[in-house]
Design an enzyme around this catalytic site. Structure first.
Site, PDB file in Angstrom:
ATOM      1  N   LYS A 149     -48.381 -21.754 -46.427  1.00 33.40           N
ATOM      2  CA  LYS A 149     -48.737 -23.146 -46.114  1.00 33.40           C
ATOM      3  C   LYS A 149     -49.510 -23.147 -44.792  1.00 33.40           C
ATOM      4  O   LYS A 149     -48.931 -23.053 -43.714  1.00 33.40           O
ATOM      5  CB  LYS A 149     -47.447 -23.972 -45.990  1.00 33.40           C
ATOM      6  CG  LYS A 149     -47.568 -25.444 -46.338  1.00 33.40           C
ATOM      7  CD  LYS A 149     -48.477 -26.249 -45.467  1.00 33.40           C
ATOM      8  CE  LYS A 149     -47.847 -26.608 -44.131  1.00 33.40           C
ATOM      9  NZ  LYS A 149     -48.847 -27.273 -43.225  1.00 33.40           N
ATOM     10  N   GLU A 203     -41.859 -17.528 -34.635  1.00 35.90           N
ATOM     11  CA  GLU A 203     -42.681 -17.145 -33.487  1.00 35.90           C
ATOM     12  C   GLU A 203     -43.132 -18.454 -32.859  1.00 35.90           C
ATOM     13  O   GLU A 203     -43.957 -19.165 -33.422  1.00 35.90           O
ATOM     14  CB  GLU A 203     -43.848 -16.292 -33.995  1.00 35.90           C
ATOM     15  CG  GLU A 203     -44.428 -15.400 -32.925  1.00 35.90           C
ATOM     16  CD  GLU A 203     -45.613 -16.044 -32.272  1.00 35.90           C
ATOM     17  OE1 GLU A 203     -45.388 -16.752 -31.261  1.00 35.90           O
ATOM     18  OE2 GLU A 203     -46.724 -15.863 -32.758  1.00 35.90           O
ATOM     19  N   CYS A 216     -50.093 -18.950 -28.069  1.00 36.30           N
ATOM     20  CA  CYS A 216     -48.659 -19.025 -27.746  1.00 36.30           C
ATOM     21  C   CYS A 216     -48.340 -18.200 -26.517  1.00 36.30           C
ATOM     22  O   CYS A 216     -47.444 -18.534 -25.756  1.00 36.30           O
ATOM     23  CB  CYS A 216     -47.819 -18.612 -28.941  1.00 36.30           C
ATOM     24  SG  CYS A 216     -48.351 -17.090 -29.677  1.00 36.30           S
ATOM     25  N   GLU A 252     -44.759 -26.444 -22.606  1.00 37.20           N
ATOM     26  CA  GLU A 252     -45.925 -25.801 -23.199  1.00 37.20           C
ATOM     27  C   GLU A 252     -47.005 -26.856 -23.401  1.00 37.20           C
ATOM     28  O   GLU A 252     -46.807 -27.823 -24.128  1.00 37.20           O
ATOM     29  CB  GLU A 252     -45.571 -25.157 -24.547  1.00 37.20           C
ATOM     30  CG  GLU A 252     -46.761 -24.477 -25.179  1.00 37.20           C
ATOM     31  CD  GLU A 252     -46.430 -23.758 -26.482  1.00 37.20           C
ATOM     32  OE1 GLU A 252     -45.932 -24.412 -27.432  1.00 37.20           O
ATOM     33  OE2 GLU A 252     -46.684 -22.549 -26.558  1.00 37.20           O
TER      34      GLU A 252
HETATM   35  P1  NAI Z   1     -46.271 -27.631 -35.437  1.00 35.24           P
HETATM   36  O1  NAI Z   1     -45.361 -26.550 -35.013  1.00 35.24           O
HETATM   37  O2  NAI Z   1     -45.648 -28.944 -35.807  1.00 35.24           O
HETATM   38  O3  NAI Z   1     -47.169 -27.121 -36.667  1.00 35.24           O
HETATM   39  C1  NAI Z   1     -47.298 -25.780 -37.056  1.00 35.24           C
HETATM   40  C2  NAI Z   1     -47.134 -25.647 -38.551  1.00 35.24           C
HETATM   41  O4  NAI Z   1     -45.869 -26.177 -38.936  1.00 35.24           O
HETATM   42  C3  NAI Z   1     -48.175 -26.411 -39.372  1.00 35.24           C
HETATM   43  O5  NAI Z   1     -48.495 -25.657 -40.526  1.00 35.24           O
HETATM   44  C4  NAI Z   1     -47.426 -27.663 -39.777  1.00 35.24           C
HETATM   45  O6  NAI Z   1     -47.923 -28.222 -40.965  1.00 35.24           O
HETATM   46  C5  NAI Z   1     -46.039 -27.130 -39.979  1.00 35.24           C
HETATM   47  N1  NAI Z   1     -44.970 -28.127 -39.875  1.00 35.24           N
HETATM   48  C6  NAI Z   1     -44.946 -29.237 -39.094  1.00 35.24           C
HETATM   49  N2  NAI Z   1     -43.783 -29.904 -39.278  1.00 35.24           N
HETATM   50  C7  NAI Z   1     -43.065 -29.207 -40.187  1.00 35.24           C
HETATM   51  C8  NAI Z   1     -41.772 -29.379 -40.769  1.00 35.24           C
HETATM   52  N3  NAI Z   1     -40.987 -30.421 -40.475  1.00 35.24           N
HETATM   53  N4  NAI Z   1     -41.340 -28.449 -41.661  1.00 35.24           N
HETATM   54  C9  NAI Z   1     -42.103 -27.388 -41.958  1.00 35.24           C
HETATM   55  N5  NAI Z   1     -43.325 -27.185 -41.451  1.00 35.24           N
HETATM   56  C10 NAI Z   1     -43.806 -28.079 -40.568  1.00 35.24           C
HETATM   57  O7  NAI Z   1     -47.331 -27.837 -34.260  1.00 35.24           O
HETATM   58  P2  NAI Z   1     -48.326 -29.086 -33.996  1.00 35.24           P
HETATM   59  O8  NAI Z   1     -47.575 -30.344 -34.236  1.00 35.24           O
HETATM   60  O9  NAI Z   1     -49.575 -28.869 -34.713  1.00 35.24           O
HETATM   61  O10 NAI Z   1     -48.619 -28.902 -32.435  1.00 35.24           O
HETATM   62  C11 NAI Z   1     -47.778 -29.462 -31.432  1.00 35.24           C
HETATM   63  C12 NAI Z   1     -47.492 -28.455 -30.334  1.00 35.24           C
HETATM   64  O11 NAI Z   1     -46.884 -27.318 -30.884  1.00 35.24           O
HETATM   65  C13 NAI Z   1     -48.701 -27.908 -29.608  1.00 35.24           C
HETATM   66  O12 NAI Z   1     -49.099 -28.720 -28.566  1.00 35.24           O
HETATM   67  C14 NAI Z   1     -48.166 -26.600 -29.087  1.00 35.24           C
HETATM   68  O13 NAI Z   1     -47.457 -26.805 -27.898  1.00 35.24           O
HETATM   69  C15 NAI Z   1     -47.205 -26.168 -30.143  1.00 35.24           C
HETATM   70  N6  NAI Z   1     -47.803 -25.143 -31.030  1.00 35.24           N
HETATM   71  C16 NAI Z   1     -47.497 -23.840 -30.754  1.00 35.24           C
HETATM   72  C17 NAI Z   1     -48.057 -22.841 -31.511  1.00 35.24           C
HETATM   73  C18 NAI Z   1     -47.734 -21.427 -31.210  1.00 35.24           C
HETATM   74  O14 NAI Z   1     -48.360 -20.534 -31.737  1.00 35.24           O
HETATM   75  N7  NAI Z   1     -46.764 -21.158 -30.383  1.00 35.24           N
HETATM   76  C19 NAI Z   1     -49.016 -23.115 -32.584  1.00 35.24           C
HETATM   77  C20 NAI Z   1     -49.237 -24.526 -32.828  1.00 35.24           C
HETATM   78  C21 NAI Z   1     -48.644 -25.481 -32.045  1.00 35.24           C
END
Ligand code: NAI
Ligand code: MG
Length: 497
Positions: A192, A267, A301, A398
């Site tokens: 996904k 991660e 990250c 973050e």
């Molecule tokens: P997110 O963690 O919500 O999204 C990442 C993935 O998780 C996407 O594929 C999304 O569709 C999926 N997702 C979202 N809610 C979900 C749920 N309830 N169940 C299963 N999958 C779900 O990150 P978002 O909202 O795009 O970004 C917000 C913050 O997250 C950013 O500002 C950053 O701080 C952090 N982030 C950190 C990342 C990393 O690599 N450490 C990568 C992306 C975001």
């Protein structure tokens, strides 16, 4: 729709403007609901594509296809050496389609084309590294002490159907980081991608078919996190979920996984410290510290978002980092000469801008003077804060943008320095710049983080395990260690008497 297609090669343009369906069991299908959602070019804010909006129903179909492929058919019967070969073919095809994939990445994610191109080679190498493990997943014979004569041994078996949820910051390489160990171990996958960046996962789905990976081994369901992602994390027939993204969503995934106690690897986020000691090569350290936070617009990250510089060299290093940030060419991923692109979405731009405002309100001093291009894209310029304190939100949380909190240290006491590094709920990465081997080794030992680099920032090496302490996650990706996440050990004891 956008005029961006004119700046693209014919292959990427025709792919992006085409119809985008879900890959389930080797077939490209619409979402059962018939719904689609828009994909934006973050460099202009314009819609560039429309993609099928998968939900729980589509996830269920994909999990069934993955289950069939895992239990029966060509994949289940395939010899490890043949899995290696098919993964090598996939790596070759990714390189052959490299220019096209890089262009798609530049539109989907916004990163500069040159950066996206460099990423392709690393992606192919990750596949090749993991492909080599397929033939090396052995158990061992075990000497037992119970009475009688025995033959006892262990085997390592694929964990089964794996749900993989990935973020938008490195859409293609995150897909490969996830898929590669699953393929090497003989698992099957429902992937996904992030809703912000679904395009390269779909193009990869086509290339996976071209490589001859059997139907149903890799399924791709595009859709939103709260619908498709949540359904995958909760699905009772998924054996393992692998997630990269925010700590907040990681916690939701753990909860969703409780139903069938599926294995979970995470991660997650970071607030990684970088230390510059006065004896470091200061030119290299300054460039390194700047790249650590500005690369990919800080949407990494392991970004070096807390910069600690010894007071003796603080002004010089900070001036260098500010200067580096101010001279970086910020622009559309396809604009010639762009060095850093936009943030991923208007939401992230607002989030990062809000942190910058809050930092100023809390009394931190913003050093940069340049302003971001104003063409509708989601741009935020490199930002360096000094006069920061450990209670500020910009220091603790973050931000996921090109924003660094700098702080001087005068301590020669490594315990105190390590305590500051560890003063965070995260523990993903740390960077150390010094010529003193003793300092480097001692500090590396004391820092609670999954990876430490000395005189470099982040080594993009498939053999090195990567993952977090504390709230930065569970498990290690890359390296031999990732294979533990995708296999189960079985012990077999045979009474020979
Ligand atoms: P997110 O963690 O919500 O999204 C990442 C993935 O998780 C996407 O594929 C999304 O569709 C999926 N997702 C979202 N809610 C979900 C749920 N309830 N169940 C299963 N999958 C779900 O990150 P978002 O909202 O795009 O970004 C917000 C913050 O997250 C950013 O500002 C950053 O701080 C952090 N982030 C950190 C990342 C990393 O690599 N450490 C990568 C992306 C975001
Ligand atoms: Mg989210």
């Amino acid at each position: 729709m956008s005029t961006i297609y004119e700046s693209l090669g014919t292959q990427s343009a025709s792919f992006i403007r085409g119809t985008h369906r879900l890959l389930i069991g080797g077939h490209w299908v619409d979402a059962q609901s018939g719904k689609t959602f828009d994909v934006f070019d973050p460099g202009t804010g314009e819609v560039v594509a429309r993609v099928a909006e998968g939900d729980a129903v589509d996830v269920d179909l994909a999990v069934r296809a993955a289950r069939r492929a895992f239990e029966t058919g060509d994949w289940a019967k395939m010899k490890p050496a043949d899995r290696t070969r098919v993964m090598f073919r996939l790596a070759d095809l990714i390189e052959q389609h490299g220019d096209e994939l890089a262009e798609i990445e530049a539109v989907d994610n916004g990163k500069p084309l040159a950066v996206a191109k460099r990423g392709i080679a690393g992606t192919a190498e990750m596949l090749r590294y993991m492909a080599g493990w397929a033939t090396k997943l052995n158990g061992e014979s075990v000497n037992v002490s119970v009475p009688g004569e025995w033959h006892a041994y262990t085997t390592r078996e694929p964990v089964g159907v794996v749900g993989q949820i990935i973020p938008w910051n490195f859409p293609l390489s995150m897909a490969i980081w996830k898929i590669a160990p699953a393929l090497a171990t003989g698992c099957t996958v429902v992937l996904k991608p992030a809703e912000q960046t679904p395009l390269n996962a779909l193009r990869l789905g086509q290339i996976i078919q071209e490589a001859g990976i059997p139907d149903g081994v890799v399924n791709v369901v595009t859709g939103f996190g709260a619908m498709a992602g949540a359904a995958l994390a909760a699905h009772p027939d998924v054996d393992k979920i692998a997630f990269t993204g925010s700590t907040e969503t990681g916690k939701r995934i753990v909860q969703a996984a409780l139903g069938n106690l599926k294995k979970v690897s995470l991660e997650l986020g970071g607030k990684s410290p970088v230390f510059v000691f006065p004896d470091a090569d200061l030119d290299l350290a300054t460039t390194g510290a700047a790249n650590a936070i500005f690369f990919n617009s800080g949407q990494v990250c392991s970004a070096g978002s807390r910069l600690f510089v010894h007071r003796k060299v603080f002004d010089r290093v900070i001036e260098g980092v500010v200067e580096h940030g101010d001279t970086l060419k910020v622009g559309h991923g396809l604009a010639p000469g762009s060095q850093i692109g936009p943030l991923i979405s208007s939401q992230q731009m607002q989030r990062v801008s809000a942190y910058i405002r809050q930092g100023e309100e809390e009394g931190a001093r913003r050093m940069n003077r340049q302003s971001a291009p104003d063409n509708g894209g989601y741009f935020v310029r490199p930002t360096v804060f000094i006069d920061t304190s450990t209670s500020m939100s910009i220091y603790r949380e973050e931000i996921f943008g090109p924003v660094v909190c700098a702080m001087p240290f005068d301590d020669e006491d490594l315990e105190a320095i390590a305590a500051e590094a560890n003063n965070s709920e995260f523990g993903l990465f740390a960077g150390i710049w010094t010529q003193n081997l003793g300092v480097a080794h001692k500090l590396a030992r004391r820092i609670k983080a999954g990876s430490v680099s000395v005189n470099a920032h982040m080594v993009n090496e498939p053999a090195l395990p990567f993952g977090g302490y504390k709230q930065s996650g569970w498990g290690r990706e890359r390296g031999r260690e990732v294979l533990d996440l995708y296999t189960s050990v079985k012990s077999i004891a045979i009474n020979l008497d």
